[in-house]
Design a protein around this motif. Structure first.
Motif, PDB file in Angstrom:
ATOM      1  N   GLU A 102       0.817  -1.217   0.000  1.00 45.04           N
ATOM      2  CA  GLU A 102       0.000   0.000   0.000  1.00 45.04           C
ATOM      3  C   GLU A 102       0.854   1.273   0.000  1.00 45.04           C
ATOM      4  O   GLU A 102       0.312   2.375  -0.037  1.00 45.04           O
ATOM      5  N   VAL A 103       2.169   1.120   0.046  1.00 49.28           N
ATOM      6  CA  VAL A 103       3.081   2.269   0.138  1.00 49.28           C
ATOM      7  C   VAL A 103       3.703   2.536  -1.229  1.00 49.28           C
ATOM      8  O   VAL A 103       4.315   1.642  -1.823  1.00 49.28           O
ATOM      9  N   MET A 209       5.827   5.635   7.375  1.00 45.26           N
ATOM     10  CA  MET A 209       4.804   4.822   8.019  1.00 45.26           C
ATOM     11  C   MET A 209       4.804   5.161   9.507  1.00 45.26           C
ATOM     12  O   MET A 209       5.865   5.307  10.115  1.00 45.26           O
ATOM     13  N   ASN A 232      -1.290   9.107   2.586  1.00 41.77           N
ATOM     14  CA  ASN A 232      -1.358   8.178   1.470  1.00 41.77           C
ATOM     15  C   ASN A 232      -2.736   7.531   1.404  1.00 41.77           C
ATOM     16  O   ASN A 232      -3.180   6.892   2.360  1.00 41.77           O
ATOM     17  N   THR A 241       1.560   6.819   5.637  1.00 46.11           N
ATOM     18  CA  THR A 241       0.694   5.661   5.824  1.00 46.11           C
ATOM     19  C   THR A 241       0.589   5.393   7.316  1.00 46.11           C
ATOM     20  O   THR A 241       1.593   5.316   8.007  1.00 46.11           O
TER      21      THR A 241
END
Length: 246
Positions: A102-103, A209, A232, A241
């Motif tokens: 997802e990054v 993150m 994000n 994130t």
């Protein structure tokens, strides 16, 4: 509906009086580094369950969790008392989107945590994808006391395995530690001290993150956004994130 696997406790390592790592032997199951499951115990008052990130990487023979004992908590004090051979249940399937897939790509990856929030990052460090995608990785762990700095030997192993690629930066806010800052993360980022110590910039070409205490996440996210970094989202890729469990 969630299903449950029965696991057998193989180790319960106490880092200090209120922090421990519990390992379980379970039937093999698939998950992505960064995801979480629920641990469940049957008590006279019914099943008690809570979500915890997997510390181990996919493919490990044991499942591992880093747990902080919550005073008056319904589950963590019970988990702390478990011994080898005791039974503990794990929910299936694993859940969560706090994963590297997802990054977006970036010039560097900042893994910023407080307390037990370092757990999912340890899982990610054991995957090839992390090291292949990011040339520079910064692991930041903010804690109250030196004794809270769990897994330092494991992190050093990764530093030796991938020389020059991983910078590990502890932060201890409530007692002095030589060469380690004591300020809160937002202040260290605002002053540029964190970036200087870690020898990596925080720009809109960075990926960050955040995992841990909600106040840390809220304040650090706000600081990063004031510097031009964006949250994000799948529909609009950005730089930040976030994972929160409570």
């Amino acid at each position: 509906m969630a299903q449950w696997l029965s696991g057998t406790v193989t180790d319960n390592l106490h880092w200090h009086a209120n922090l421990f790592s519990i390992k379980l032997q379970t039937p093999a199951f698939e998950f992505t580094a960064g995801q979480f499951v629920r641990l469940g115990l049957n008590t006279p008052d019914g099943r008690v369950q809570r979500a915890y990130s997997l510390v181990n990487s996919p493919g490990s023979s044991e499942q591992e969790f880093l747990v902080s004992t919550v005073a008056g908590g319904k589950l963590s004090p019970l988990l702390q008392q478990l011994k080898m051979g005791d039974t503990l249940e794990i929910s299936q399937p694993a859940s969560g989107f706090f994963v590297l897939d997802e990054v977006p790509d970036g010039d560097n990856l900042w893994l910023i945590s407080s307390g037990t929030g370092i757990g999912p990052y340890l899982s990610m460090l054991g995957t090839h994808n992390l090291w292949q995608r990011f040339k520079h990785i910064v692991l930041v762990h903010s804690v109250r006391t030196i004794a809270d700095l769990a897994y330092r030997e494991l992190i050093q192993q990764y530093q030796h395995q991938y020389p020059g690629q991983l910078h590990y930066q502890p932060i201890v806010t409530r007692e002095p530690m030589t060469g380690v800052p004591q300020q809160r993360l937002p202040q260290l980022i605002q002053s540029g001290e964190l970036q200087a110590i870690c020898k990596q910039p925080l720009t809109n070409r960075s990926q960050v993150m955040l995992c841990g205490n909600p106040e840390m996440i809220k304040d650090t996210k706000a600081m990063l956004e004031s510097m031009g970094l964006k949250k994000n989202l799948r529909r609009e890729p950005g730089n930040i994130t976030v994972e929160q469990y409570w």
